[in-house]
Design an enzyme around this catalytic site. Sequence first.
Site, PDB file in Angstrom:
ATOM      1  NE  ARG A  45     -45.655  36.317  49.889  1.00  0.00           N
ATOM      2  CZ  ARG A  45     -45.349  36.745  48.807  1.00  0.00           C
ATOM      3  NH1 ARG A  45     -45.177  36.007  47.656  1.00  0.00           N
ATOM      4  NH2 ARG A  45     -44.885  38.174  48.699  1.00  0.00           N
ATOM      5  CB  ALA A  47     -53.177  41.054  48.435  1.00  0.00           C
ATOM      6  CD  GLN A 195     -41.662  39.279  52.413  1.00  0.00           C
ATOM      7  OE1 GLN A 195     -40.855  40.029  52.799  1.00  0.00           O
ATOM      8  NE2 GLN A 195     -42.665  38.982  52.881  1.00  0.00           N
ATOM      9  CG  ASP A 236     -50.286  43.397  51.149  1.00  0.00           C
ATOM     10  OD1 ASP A 236     -49.380  44.340  50.436  1.00  0.00           O
ATOM     11  OD2 ASP A 236     -50.528  42.603  51.174  1.00  0.00           O
ATOM     12  CG  ASN A 246     -46.753  46.116  48.331  1.00  0.00           C
ATOM     13  OD1 ASN A 246     -47.449  45.890  48.301  1.00  0.00           O
ATOM     14  ND2 ASN A 246     -45.664  46.385  47.700  1.00  0.00           N
ATOM     15  CE  LYS A 247     -44.571  42.207  52.923  1.00  0.00           C
ATOM     16  NZ  LYS A 247     -44.228  42.117  54.368  1.00  0.00           N
TER      17      LYS A 247
HETATM   18  O1  MRU Z   1     -46.778  39.819  53.772  1.00  0.00           O
HETATM   19  P1  MRU Z   1     -46.011  39.220  53.063  1.00  0.00           P
HETATM   20  O2  MRU Z   1     -45.801  38.445  51.877  1.00  0.00           O
HETATM   21  O3  MRU Z   1     -47.842  38.598  51.730  1.00  0.00           O
HETATM   22  O4  MRU Z   1     -46.225  40.919  51.688  1.00  0.00           O
HETATM   23  C1  MRU Z   1     -46.500  41.150  50.451  1.00  0.00           C
HETATM   24  C2  MRU Z   1     -46.618  42.337  49.610  1.00  0.00           C
HETATM   25  O5  MRU Z   1     -46.505  42.874  49.972  1.00  0.00           O
HETATM   26  C3  MRU Z   1     -47.254  42.224  48.213  1.00  0.00           C
HETATM   27  O6  MRU Z   1     -46.538  43.965  47.373  1.00  0.00           O
HETATM   28  C4  MRU Z   1     -48.863  42.373  48.044  1.00  0.00           C
HETATM   29  O7  MRU Z   1     -49.887  41.736  48.883  1.00  0.00           O
HETATM   30  C5  MRU Z   1     -48.948  43.028  46.861  1.00  0.00           C
HETATM   31  S1  MRU Z   1     -48.473  40.875  45.912  1.00  0.00           S
HETATM   32  C6  MRU Z   1     -49.654  41.430  43.714  1.00  0.00           C
END
Ligand code: MRU
Length: 339
Positions: A45, A47, A195, A236, A246-247
């Site tokens: 997981r 991006a 995460q 993302d 983003n998350k």
């Molecule tokens: O659901 P996830 O764990 O894939 O979400 C990840 C995020 O939101 C990260 O902050 C984003 O992908 C940037 S990773 C360099």
Amino acid sequence: MISPVRWHGDRLLLLDQTLLPVQEVEKPCDSWQAVAEAIRTLVVRGAPAIGVAAAFGVALAARESRAKDFPGLLADLEEAIKGLGATRPTAVNLFWALDRMRRVAVEQRLLPLAAVRARLLAEAQAILDEDVAANRAMGAYGAALVPEGGRILTHCNAGALATGGYGTAGGVIRAAHERGKVRLVWVGETRPVMQGSRLTAWEMAKEGIPHRLISDVAAAFVMKRGEVDLVVTGADRIAANGDTANKIGTYGLAVLARHHGIPFYVAAPSSTIDPAIATGASIVIEERDPAEVRGVAGRQTAPADSPVFNPAFDVTPAELITAIITERGVVRPPYRFTA
Ligand code: MRU
């Protein structure tokens, strides 16, 4: 270096992020379907890491294909690209990597199929290597923004695990730490699937970066106490005007940062920028399984039938973002990203 995605022999190995921080186990994938399932279930997981894994998924599809001519191979690749693209909708890096793999296949259409297959594998590896290089560049630009003795708050995991390696926001933290500038990293646990506490804290501990975990709801309080000098998160998908998905929880942190006069930075490679999308309003936000909110780590913490809203991401409006750190430099508002 932490390598969440790597090619070994004739298959892809993914560091299973669902098992961290308790177990470090690499999950082998020898079909594009296995890669798609790993993306869907968060084995891999973040991006950029999703994009890298999907690129190797296309390379695997090329190896599996029994086609005898290029149109047959392309049809098999298109099926894989569709399947991989249907896993998670928000991170644009996934679609960026799939488009790049398709383009490379088409460019090589006159070569023998074995050469096309080899070229696709090399392209997936190039996507991975370029991502690590971009992260290191981003880290150097971002570290310059961190004051001596900086106390940084981050959210989710945008570290090595979320990328080809080194990290975006995590890369900025790593680079600042390498320069001796980091006093403390506040790691928000990042409900619902943690995460922050499972992955970012694991990375910080592994690399000896001073950190302190907080529950997400404690962020306002530590800011109020004057214990945060800057916030840095990943992204993302970034729209042409700088609005950033983003998350889930990132938007709230940006609002809090503005209220407390704390700079709020986003670190992301150009592959996360989607100039085709004018504003964040058009970004598709993934909604995930209600069970993620009804429980913690498999333990039920809510009535089994309570209705749930579980968006995996939110959108931070550009006006709350102090600067966006990319591998090409630091961009400040007004943001106007073009193709
Ligand atoms: O659901 P996830 O764990 O894939 O979400 C990840 C995020 O939101 C990260 O902050 C984003 O992908 C940037 S990773 C360099």
